[in-house]
Design a protein around this motif. Structure first.
Motif, PDB file in Angstrom:
ATOM      1  N   UNK A   6      -1.013  14.935   0.223  1.00  0.00           N
ATOM      2  CA  UNK A   6      -1.440  13.687   0.837  1.00  0.00           C
ATOM      3  C   UNK A   6      -0.708  12.497   0.220  1.00  0.00           C
ATOM      4  N   UNK A   7      -0.390  11.539   1.054  1.00  0.00           N
ATOM      5  CA  UNK A   7       0.229  10.304   0.593  1.00  0.00           C
ATOM      6  C   UNK A   7      -0.713   9.121   0.728  1.00  0.00           C
ATOM      7  N   UNK A   8      -1.983   9.415   0.923  1.00  0.00           N
ATOM      8  CA  UNK A   8      -2.919   8.342   1.221  1.00  0.00           C
ATOM      9  C   UNK A   8      -3.080   7.364   0.063  1.00  0.00           C
ATOM     10  N   UNK A   9      -2.709   7.764  -1.158  1.00  0.00           N
ATOM     11  CA  UNK A   9      -2.850   6.861  -2.297  1.00  0.00           C
ATOM     12  C   UNK A   9      -1.506   6.386  -2.828  1.00  0.00           C
ATOM     13  N   UNK A  26      -0.675   1.503  -0.421  1.00  0.00           N
ATOM     14  CA  UNK A  26      -1.433   2.688  -0.059  1.00  0.00           C
ATOM     15  C   UNK A  26      -2.572   2.400   0.919  1.00  0.00           C
ATOM     16  N   UNK A  27      -3.115   1.206   0.881  1.00  0.00           N
ATOM     17  CA  UNK A  27      -4.208   0.890   1.801  1.00  0.00           C
ATOM     18  C   UNK A  27      -3.701   0.368   3.140  1.00  0.00           C
ATOM     19  N   UNK A  28      -2.452  -0.057   3.148  1.00  0.00           N
ATOM     20  CA  UNK A  28      -1.925  -0.705   4.342  1.00  0.00           C
ATOM     21  C   UNK A  28      -2.184  -2.191   4.364  1.00  0.00           C
ATOM     22  N   UNK A  29      -2.797  -2.695   3.315  1.00  0.00           N
ATOM     23  CA  UNK A  29      -3.167  -4.097   3.282  1.00  0.00           C
ATOM     24  C   UNK A  29      -2.089  -5.037   2.799  1.00  0.00           C
ATOM     25  N   UNK A  30      -1.013  -4.476   2.266  1.00  0.00           N
ATOM     26  CA  UNK A  30       0.077  -5.321   1.801  1.00  0.00           C
ATOM     27  C   UNK A  30       1.396  -4.740   2.268  1.00  0.00           C
ATOM     28  N   UNK A  31       2.249  -5.604   2.786  1.00  0.00           N
ATOM     29  CA  UNK A  31       3.553  -5.191   3.286  1.00  0.00           C
ATOM     30  C   UNK A  31       4.626  -6.177   2.839  1.00  0.00           C
ATOM     31  N   UNK A  32       5.871  -5.733   2.930  1.00  0.00           N
ATOM     32  CA  UNK A  32       6.996  -6.610   2.647  1.00  0.00           C
ATOM     33  C   UNK A  32       8.174  -6.144   3.495  1.00  0.00           C
ATOM     34  N   UNK A  34       0.632   2.397   8.705  1.00  0.00           N
ATOM     35  CA  UNK A  34       0.359   3.769   8.293  1.00  0.00           C
ATOM     36  C   UNK A  34      -1.013   4.193   8.787  1.00  0.00           C
ATOM     37  N   UNK A  35      -1.168   5.502   8.953  1.00  0.00           N
ATOM     38  CA  UNK A  35      -2.463   6.089   9.296  1.00  0.00           C
ATOM     39  C   UNK A  35      -2.718   7.179   8.264  1.00  0.00           C
ATOM     40  N   UNK A  36      -3.517   6.866   7.281  1.00  0.00           N
ATOM     41  CA  UNK A  36      -3.755   7.811   6.195  1.00  0.00           C
ATOM     42  C   UNK A  36      -4.527   9.048   6.658  1.00  0.00           C
ATOM     43  N   UNK A  37      -5.252   8.926   7.745  1.00  0.00           N
ATOM     44  CA  UNK A  37      -5.966  10.102   8.255  1.00  0.00           C
ATOM     45  C   UNK A  37      -4.990  11.124   8.828  1.00  0.00           C
TER      46      UNK A  37
END
Length: 127
Positions: free
Chosen positions: A28-31, A53-59, A72-75
């Motif tokens: 898993x890459x969810x973290x 990892x949460x998708x809450x920060x991007x650059x 991303x879709x961690x599911x």
């Protein structure tokens, strides 16, 4: 071990759109943070976008800001790069990458910060 497989590349006219996907398997890459890089013929691989990892920060690199969106879709253990308003200078092989280890949850813009890489998918934008 992690295997990353990109898909969604192709040939598109300038102004068009493509959506790249990066499917991870084996772990898993969810973290962990993920990133997209690209390499044009005769040039070094360059950073395009990264997401934590949460998708809450991007650059993003400046040349794609406002046109590309990383998500991303961690599911589904999958990352995406939505590319709009494509330009001929966006033509390159696009690679997804994933970080590992402590500190790997945060965004990163350098190739050496990523441990796993996909095989790449070709994006060609015609003028």
């Amino acid at each position: 071990q992690v295997q990353l497989v990109e898909s969604g590349g192709g040939l598109v006219q300038a102004g068009g759109s493509l959506r790249l996907s990066c499917a991870a398997s084996g772990r898993t890459l969810s973290n962990k943070a993920m990133g997209w890089f690209r390499q044009a013929p005769g040039k070094e691989r360059e950073f395009v976008a990264t997401i934590n990892w949460t998708g809450g920060r991007t650059d993003y690199t400046d040349s794609v800001k406002g046109r590309f969106t990383i998500s991303r879709d961690n599911t589904k253990n999958t990352g995406y790069l939505q590319m709009n308003s494509l330009k001929p200078e966006d033509t390159a092989v696009y690679y997804c990458a994933a970080r590992t280890g402590s500190g790997g949850a945060g965004i990163a813009t350098m190739t050496y910060e990523y441990s796993y890489w996909g095989q790449g998918t070709q994006v060609t934008v015609s003028s």
